[in-house]
Enzyme design. Sequence first.
Site, short mmCIF file in Angstrom:
data_model
loop_
_atom_site.label_atom_id
_atom_site.label_comp_id
_atom_site.label_asym_id
_atom_site.label_seq_id
_atom_site.Cartn_x
_atom_site.Cartn_y
_atom_site.Cartn_z
N LYS A 1 0.85 -1.20 0.00
CA LYS A 1 0.00 0.00 0.00
C LYS A 1 0.88 1.25 0.00
CE LYS A 1 -3.48 2.60 2.47
NZ LYS A 1 -4.43 2.72 3.55
N GLU B 1 10.71 -4.56 4.26
CA GLU B 1 10.83 -5.96 3.84
C GLU B 1 10.48 -6.11 2.36
OE1 GLU B 1 9.19 -4.82 6.46
OE2 GLU B 1 9.19 -6.23 8.15
N GLY C 1 -4.66 -1.62 4.82
CA GLY C 1 -3.81 -2.72 4.39
C GLY C 1 -4.43 -4.09 4.66
N ARG C 2 -4.97 -4.28 5.88
CA ARG C 2 -5.52 -5.60 6.22
C ARG C 2 -6.93 -5.80 5.66
NH1 ARG C 2 -4.23 -2.44 10.25
NH2 ARG C 2 -5.81 -1.54 11.62
N GLU D 1 -4.36 -6.48 14.79
CA GLU D 1 -3.84 -5.18 14.35
C GLU D 1 -4.95 -4.13 14.38
OE1 GLU D 1 -0.26 -4.43 11.48
OE2 GLU D 1 -2.06 -4.31 10.26
N HIS E 1 -3.81 -32.82 18.00
CA HIS E 1 -2.69 -33.62 18.52
C HIS E 1 -1.56 -32.73 19.00
CE1 HIS E 1 -4.61 -37.27 16.96
NE2 HIS E 1 -5.03 -36.45 16.01
N LYS F 1 9.63 -0.36 14.01
CA LYS F 1 10.19 -0.06 12.68
C LYS F 1 11.22 1.07 12.80
CE LYS F 1 6.03 -0.91 9.89
NZ LYS F 1 5.05 -0.27 9.01
O1 F6P Z 1 3.36 -2.94 9.69
C1 F6P Z 1 1.99 -3.01 9.55
C2 F6P Z 1 1.51 -2.81 8.15
O2 F6P Z 1 1.39 -1.45 7.89
C3 F6P Z 1 0.19 -3.52 7.91
O3 F6P Z 1 -0.89 -2.81 8.34
C4 F6P Z 1 0.23 -3.75 6.45
O4 F6P Z 1 -0.67 -4.76 6.08
C5 F6P Z 1 1.67 -4.13 6.25
O5 F6P Z 1 2.38 -3.35 7.18
C6 F6P Z 1 2.20 -3.92 4.88
O6 F6P Z 1 2.17 -2.57 4.50
P1 F6P Z 1 2.31 -2.15 2.99
O7 F6P Z 1 1.17 -2.74 2.25
O8 F6P Z 1 2.26 -0.65 3.00
O9 F6P Z 1 3.61 -2.66 2.48
#
Ligand code: F6P
Length: 524
Positions: free
Chosen positions: A203, A209, A263-264, A349, A380, A489
Amino acid sequence: MPTFPTSAAWQALVAHRDALAGTRLSQMWGADAARGAALTFSCAGIAVDFSKQRIDAQAIALLAALARERGLAAAIEKLFTGERVNATENRPALHTALRGDEHVAVDGVDLRPEIQRNRERMRVFAEAVRAGQWKGATAERFTHVLALGIGGSSLGPRLAIEALHAEADGPEVRFVNNIDAAEFDDAVAGLDPASTLVVVASKTFTTQETRQNAAAAKEWIVAALGPEALARHFVASTANNEAAIAWGLPECNVFPFADWVGGRYSLWSSVGLPVAIAVGMARFEQLLAGAHNADLQFRSDPFERNVPVLLGLVGVSNRNFLGAASHAVLSYASRLESLPAYLQQLEMESNGKRVGLDGEPVGLETCPVVWGGTETPGQHAFHQWLHQGTGIASCDFIVVARAMGKALAHHEILLANACAQSEALMNGVETADAHRACPGDRVSTTFVLPRLDAFNLGALLAIHEHKVYVQATIWGINPFDQFGVELGKTIAAQILPAVRGDDASLHPATRHLLDVIRKLGASQ
Ligand code: F6P
């Protein structure tokens, strides 16, 4: 014992909790054989059985009264009509607009043309990849998709593709979300860059990452095919077009979505592109249709039989009255293996918050720890804790009525186990041998999906999104921000130079830990 608000609705619930206190779930069932029918409701074709929850008709009436007292009806309308329900970030949360066709405007601008345009671009591209019309730089057909993203930019597509595995007739999708290089290496092992399409979902397009993995994928493609190949092999789903273009993508390779999609909550946007490529746009639209169906019922069903509303309210009751600090999602479907992780992000979240919209402490416990597993393997592993542990968890059983594989005998055993576990949690077993006794009286809800398909999956996920919104409304918190994840972060960005060798301004605890890591790393 928490101090409950003094309002009439909360106090009536406290009194009802006390009145029911000496009655076991098994006794409630014993006293009322019609309890099952009376406490099972349906949403978008999914049956949800609340009869093993510590509720009765009066509890439902009182919980619905609490929802009214907390202004839930108005809150639902605000969500659907584009009000700025994400108050701390001053924007609407309009994921529902991505799957409906009702008019919705923000600041007087009708959103539908933009939504349809974005969906149309997604359709054309996904179908072109599937048909072999959009080819790689050496004119090879794409056989694989490398889907890069993390959190909400990965969990939804991964879940949908796994769930719809039986219908996946497009390129195979492999996901990379971690910043552990091994994950990237494992994902590309055996892949040919010439027939691999990379989809970067982010987003913000600033996530460390994802950017690092995108850089690794770029290197991997360029090393094999040269820099000109990027325009054929890389696309992005993002709400930050400028950043994706600045990163090196042509504008036509960027599939946008609006910043009012959290995002979620973004599976329904262009973040769903890998799903559309894997199973086809028609099935992706079935996913949207199932979610939209659940939206319609959430918006119109009376609270007393409104599945997302009841789920939210029963969850509040379990958290605040029973003290259930954890909530287990038990998927009786191998293809729903990723469901607990998806719901974990969605719920924790969103509602893992300690202050209300007014900035004051909520005063009650909020979101429980959400976890779970695939069943029956979980039986199990951790079910022992559910049956005899000292903690209290509420459980959600996810059951699919129609067999998912070819062997009917497997499915019969699977169903028998799902039913047995919720019965055992409810009834327990009394015996003179303390080691063998199970206390029982442990609450659960069972979801029954008619079959595992795109429509039902969409409905299941939307039901949970709305459950989260209901709970946020009761607790008075904003489910659409996530400032808590920012601190780590920021500190990681400060520590990175030290990991690379310059540890001038480190916290002593961090310097100590890095020393331990370096020593062990050097000794191998
Ligand atoms: O670190 C949390 C977050 O902002 C989430 O809410 C989101 O789904 C994820 O990181 C990834 O963010 P982006 O889509 O901006 O890479």
